[in-house]
Scaffold this active site. Structure first.
Site, short mmCIF file in Angstrom:
data_model
loop_
_atom_site.label_atom_id
_atom_site.label_comp_id
_atom_site.label_asym_id
_atom_site.label_seq_id
_atom_site.Cartn_x
_atom_site.Cartn_y
_atom_site.Cartn_z
CE LYS A 90 -4.20 -2.13 1.54
NZ LYS A 90 -5.38 -2.37 2.52
NE ARG B 132 -6.99 -9.33 1.32
CZ ARG B 132 -6.84 -8.52 0.20
NH1 ARG B 132 -6.29 -7.52 0.29
NH2 ARG B 132 -7.66 -8.74 -0.69
#
Length: 304
Positions: A237, A277
């Site tokens: 991210k 994740r």
């Protein structure tokens, strides 16, 4: 060091010890922020046999590399992404899940906020519903979770993907998200979802600034003590790249999203995350192996 926890799916009981479960990401979308278009190159549903086989093979490779779960998604939730209808999303994910269901020995999670897609995916072999709207986006989603006995992952998101990065603000980001997750957990219990089927996710990158993300990551141990497994979804991210740039670690094309992700993965593993994740399963599992061997996860398992 992870606190011991249990997460039940529709078919099995996952016991989480001192190291987190690794959830591998399998996006069958044209526009996800990191790996969009890998198995589908346009807005059309995933119908090409070669692309379908490639997606299945990647999931099998992730299992062989040590993944504990596979999360299949057919709609991008990156900032400012366009939504897709349930029919398109279903046609993207169901063929993949059908082919994987009898070849994987680990659970499949469906990453969706649509009840129709969740039900179709579970009928095809998925065992967990991973909903970025915290089971609030579709009023029928809690009923699907109850009727199918699926495990659920309840995530916090401020707004929706089209609006969530428009100046997100909080008075106390940790406390506000903690209260939201506790309230959603109670709402799930009230509608009949068993406590052991609920996992919580603070929603890194969903309606948060880069500083909010870092603050939430520092609070992983606090979130891990809320009475349910905690999932951290930080992989590749934007805050990772921003931090590396701020620390002058990025020079031209030198940014390595996997390296940054691994650093965060080890930090949250040490702080008690139950599930992480990630896109890069093999590297994450190997890093956890060495981190654990060098006592980075501590010598004693936690307690319920």
């Amino acid at each position: 060091m992870s606190l011991r926890a249990v997460w039940r799916t529709s078919r099995r009981r996952l016991e989480i010890g001192r190291r987190p479960l690794v959830m591998g990401i399998l996006n069958v979308t044209p526009d996800s922020f990191s790996d969009g278009g890998r198995f589908v190159s346009s807005g059309d549903p995933l119908e090409d046999e070669q692309a379908l086989s490639a997606a299945v093979n990647v999931a099998l490779q992730m299992q062989a590399a040590g993944a504990d779960l596979i999360d299949v998604g057919g709609e991008s939730t990156r900032p400012y992404s366009d939504p897709v209808d349930a029919e398109t999303e279903e046609r993207r994910v169901v063929p993949v899940i059908e082919r994987l269901a009898d070849r994987l020995t680990i659970p499949i999670s469906i990453d969706t906020s649509k009840a129709l897609v969740a039900r179709a995916a579970i009928n095809a072999g998925a065992e967990i519903i991973n909903d970025v709207t915290g089971l609030e986006g579709d009023p029928m989603m809690p009923a699907v979770a109850v009727e199918t006995s699926a495990g659920v992952c309840v995530m916090h998101m401020r707004g929706n993907p089209q609006t969530m990065q428009d100046d997100p603000n909080y008075d106390d980001v940790v406390s506000e998200i903690e209260q939201y997750l506790l309230a959603r957990r109670q709402a799930c219990l009230d509608c009949g979802i068993d406590a052991e089927r609920i996992c919580l996710d603070p929603g890194i990158g969903f309606g948060k600034t880069h500083e909010h993300n870092l603050t939430l990551l520092r609070a992983t141990q606090r979130f891990a003590s809320l009475g349910a497994p905690i999932l951290i979804g930080h992989s590749r991210k934007g805050f990772i790249k921003k931090l590396l740039k701020r620390n002058k670690r990025v020079d031209g094309g030198g940014y390595d999203p996997m390296a940054g992700t691994l650093g965060v993965s080890m930090a949250v593993a040490a702080a008690g995350a139950h599930v992480i994740r990630v896109h890069d399963v093999a590297e994450t599992v190997q890093a956890l192996d060495l981190f654990e061997a060098s006592d980075g996860l501590g010598s004693e398992a936690g307690v319920l």
